[in-house]
Design a protein around this motif. Structure first.
Motif, PDB file in Angstrom:
ATOM      1  N   MET A   1       0.598  -1.493  -0.055  1.00 47.08           N
ATOM      2  CA  MET A   1       0.111   0.126  -0.134  1.00 47.08           C
ATOM      3  C   MET A   1       0.569   0.827  -0.341  1.00 47.08           C
ATOM      4  N   ILE A   2       0.224   2.387  -0.960  1.00 46.30           N
ATOM      5  CA  ILE A   2       1.309   3.790  -0.479  1.00 46.30           C
ATOM      6  C   ILE A   2       0.857   4.027   0.925  1.00 46.30           C
ATOM      7  N   ARG A   3       2.918   4.514   1.210  1.00 44.78           N
ATOM      8  CA  ARG A   3       2.249   4.721   2.674  1.00 44.78           C
ATOM      9  C   ARG A   3       1.682   6.189   2.852  1.00 44.78           C
ATOM     10  N   LEU A   4       0.748   5.846   3.671  1.00 41.90           N
ATOM     11  CA  LEU A   4       0.144   7.014   4.220  1.00 41.90           C
ATOM     12  C   LEU A   4       0.121   7.379   5.325  1.00 41.90           C
ATOM     13  N   THR A   5       0.174   8.902   6.059  1.00 42.33           N
ATOM     14  CA  THR A   5      -0.105   8.487   7.176  1.00 42.33           C
ATOM     15  C   THR A   5      -1.499   9.118   7.461  1.00 42.33           C
ATOM     16  N   ALA A   6      -2.017   8.297   8.495  1.00 44.47           N
ATOM     17  CA  ALA A   6      -3.574   8.665   8.587  1.00 44.47           C
ATOM     18  C   ALA A   6      -3.853  10.015   9.396  1.00 44.47           C
ATOM     19  N   GLU A   7      -4.890  10.499   9.366  1.00 49.96           N
ATOM     20  CA  GLU A   7      -5.850  11.507  10.037  1.00 49.96           C
ATOM     21  C   GLU A   7      -7.310  10.723  11.026  1.00 49.96           C
ATOM     22  N   HIS A   8      -7.333  11.823  11.958  1.00 49.64           N
ATOM     23  CA  HIS A   8      -8.714  11.867  12.526  1.00 49.64           C
ATOM     24  C   HIS A   8      -9.332  12.440  12.139  1.00 49.64           C
ATOM     25  N   THR A   9     -10.844  12.574  11.902  1.00 52.36           N
ATOM     26  CA  THR A   9     -11.441  13.338  12.017  1.00 52.36           C
ATOM     27  C   THR A   9     -11.442  13.243  13.812  1.00 52.36           C
ATOM     28  N   GLN A  10     -13.630  14.758  14.114  1.00 53.01           N
ATOM     29  CA  GLN A  10     -13.445  15.377  15.509  1.00 53.01           C
ATOM     30  C   GLN A  10     -13.395  14.542  16.382  1.00 53.01           C
ATOM     31  N   ALA A  11     -14.459  13.520  15.393  1.00 52.19           N
ATOM     32  CA  ALA A  11     -15.581  11.659  16.531  1.00 52.19           C
ATOM     33  C   ALA A  11     -14.425  10.987  16.531  1.00 52.19           C
ATOM     34  N   GLY A  12     -12.969  11.250  15.719  1.00 53.27           N
ATOM     35  CA  GLY A  12     -11.717  10.423  15.958  1.00 53.27           C
ATOM     36  C   GLY A  12     -11.569   8.979  14.787  1.00 53.27           C
ATOM     37  N   THR A  13     -12.435   8.810  13.631  1.00 51.65           N
ATOM     38  CA  THR A  13     -11.843   8.086  12.531  1.00 51.65           C
ATOM     39  C   THR A  13     -11.068   7.880  12.134  1.00 51.65           C
ATOM     40  N   SER A  14     -10.586   6.986  11.996  1.00 48.66           N
ATOM     41  CA  SER A  14      -9.459   7.361  11.589  1.00 48.66           C
ATOM     42  C   SER A  14      -9.747   6.873   9.855  1.00 48.66           C
ATOM     43  N   TYR A  15      -8.685   7.988   9.287  1.00 47.37           N
ATOM     44  CA  TYR A  15      -8.321   7.699   7.702  1.00 47.37           C
ATOM     45  C   TYR A  15      -7.594   8.123   7.063  1.00 47.37           C
ATOM     46  N   ILE A  16      -7.013   7.423   5.436  1.00 47.09           N
ATOM     47  CA  ILE A  16      -6.354   7.996   4.659  1.00 47.09           C
ATOM     48  C   ILE A  16      -6.832   8.593   3.405  1.00 47.09           C
ATOM     49  N   ALA A  17      -5.908   9.403   3.343  1.00 46.17           N
ATOM     50  CA  ALA A  17      -6.615  10.543   1.257  1.00 46.17           C
ATOM     51  C   ALA A  17      -5.425  10.635   0.391  1.00 46.17           C
ATOM     52  N   THR A  18      -5.864  10.507  -0.547  1.00 45.26           N
ATOM     53  CA  THR A  18      -4.842  10.521  -1.394  1.00 45.26           C
ATOM     54  C   THR A  18      -5.356  10.533  -2.856  1.00 45.26           C
ATOM     55  N   GLY A  19      -4.400  11.630  -3.628  1.00 47.85           N
ATOM     56  CA  GLY A  19      -5.250  11.232  -5.577  1.00 47.85           C
ATOM     57  C   GLY A  19      -5.968  12.958  -5.501  1.00 47.85           C
ATOM     58  N   GLN A  20      -6.185  12.650  -6.766  1.00 50.44           N
ATOM     59  CA  GLN A  20      -7.347  14.177  -7.025  1.00 50.44           C
ATOM     60  C   GLN A  20      -8.146  13.651  -8.271  1.00 50.44           C
ATOM     61  N   GLY A  21      -8.957  14.541  -8.356  1.00 47.93           N
ATOM     62  CA  GLY A  21      -9.939  14.245  -8.837  1.00 47.93           C
ATOM     63  C   GLY A  21     -11.742  13.839  -8.069  1.00 47.93           C
ATOM     64  N   GLN A  22     -12.952  13.650  -8.212  1.00 53.80           N
ATOM     65  CA  GLN A  22     -13.957  12.784  -7.812  1.00 53.80           C
ATOM     66  C   GLN A  22     -13.716  11.877  -7.099  1.00 53.80           C
ATOM     67  N   PRO A  23     -14.428  12.248  -5.582  1.00 54.67           N
ATOM     68  CA  PRO A  23     -14.214  11.921  -4.212  1.00 54.67           C
ATOM     69  C   PRO A  23     -14.769  10.509  -4.553  1.00 54.67           C
ATOM     70  N   VAL A  24     -14.071   9.294  -3.985  1.00 54.13           N
ATOM     71  CA  VAL A  24     -14.524   7.613  -3.743  1.00 54.13           C
ATOM     72  C   VAL A  24     -14.169   7.111  -2.620  1.00 54.13           C
ATOM     73  N   VAL A  25     -15.092   6.803  -1.507  1.00 51.89           N
ATOM     74  CA  VAL A  25     -14.845   6.093  -0.362  1.00 51.89           C
ATOM     75  C   VAL A  25     -15.103   4.963  -0.168  1.00 51.89           C
TER      76      VAL A  25
END
Length: 277
Positions: free
Chosen positions: A1-25
């Motif tokens: 996997m691309i090594r990405l630093t996980a971030e967190h929402t205010q509620a604590g959800t851990s996520y990663i995000a990368t790339g440009q364009g329309q969002p895909v979750v």
């Protein structure tokens, strides 16, 4: 996997995000975490903004309260989109993640641009329901890895298991590392919510793809077809010789399918916007 630093929402959800364009979750399955999507993060992020997150009770996200309903998991996704300031996204849910994606589509239709349900469950037979309820009881008594060996044998081909022992061992450890209560709360929903608001599925009016593997014993082609019949305009894809964990075992094949769907869905919607304008 691309090594990405996980971030967190205010509620604590851990996520990663990368790339440009329309969002895909991307939403993983029960007992897993966002790391399962390595092949899709690599394959989709050249054309789309790809976001993968840890479901409640999994990875580095908060635990759900005991008895949290499926809506609570859909609310987690809504909070993630709010945090990222995304008014809409295409949601791709795998297995349990497919149930969350369906619930999100029903409760927050205005936030959904497109829907993909991969290797998920719908309208289990009495025998299938009895089997998953039995596994729930085993997990309650013996912990998240009670069914690990049987699960891995259902999820992957024998050839893949033999060729990738380190990855299989890591997945086995991921299952064992789950918080028992968080896992059980989620697994109970997975075991019982396959018909969640089934009569309302006709209200989903976004481009939709329902896909599974030809050899997936728990998320069968028949389930995929029955689910697609409930959603207006939904298409079905059954990938030949694939088992449950086809996003991991055959990422190029799955990515080819996803990119074709995404490209078509966004081009169609852009054409509609042009006509309306």
């Amino acid at each position: 996997m691309i090594r990405l630093t996980a971030e967190h929402t205010q509620a604590g959800t851990s996520y990663i995000a990368t790339g440009q364009g329309q969002p895909v979750v991307l939403i993983h399955g029960v007992g897993l975490n966002k790391e399962m999507w390595g092949g899709q993060v690599v394959g989709l992020s050249s054309q789309y903004r790809v976001i993968a997150y840890d479901m409640l009770g999994h990875g580095a996200s908060p635990l759900p309260e005991s008895g949290t309903p499926l809506l609570g998991y859909a609310d987690q996704l809504r909070e993630l989109l709010d945090h990222l300031q995304l008014p809409q996204a295409t949601v791709i849910g795998f297995s349990m993640g497919g149930l969350v994606a369906r619930a999100f589509a029903l409760h927050y239709p205005e936030r959904l641009r497109g829907l993909v349900v991969l290797n998920s469950v719908f309208n289990r037979s009495p025998e299938q329901r009895a089997g998953v309820i039995a596994r729930t009881s085993q997990a309650a008594e013996h912990g998240p890895d009670a069914n690990a060996e049987a699960a891995l044998s259902r999820w992957f081909s024998r050839e893949y298991q033999a060729a990738n022992p380190a990855q299989i061992a890591a997945l086995r450890q991921t299952l064992a590392n789950n918080d028992p209560q968080g896992y059980l709360t989620t697994y109970e929903l997975f075991a019982t919510q396959d018909m969640y608001r089934a009569d309302d599925l006709g209200c989903i009016h976004v481009p939709t793809l329902i896909a599974t593997g030809e050899l997936d014993p728990g998320s069968t082609p028949q389930m995929a077809m029955q689910l697609a019949e409930r959603i207006p305009g939904a298409t079905v894809a059954v990938l030949a010789e694939q088992r449950h964990m086809m996003p991991v075992e055959s990422p190029r094949l799955v990515n080819q399918m996803l990119l074709a769907f995404l490209d078509n869905a966004y081009s169609e919607q852009n054409q509609i916007k042009g006509i309306v304008a």
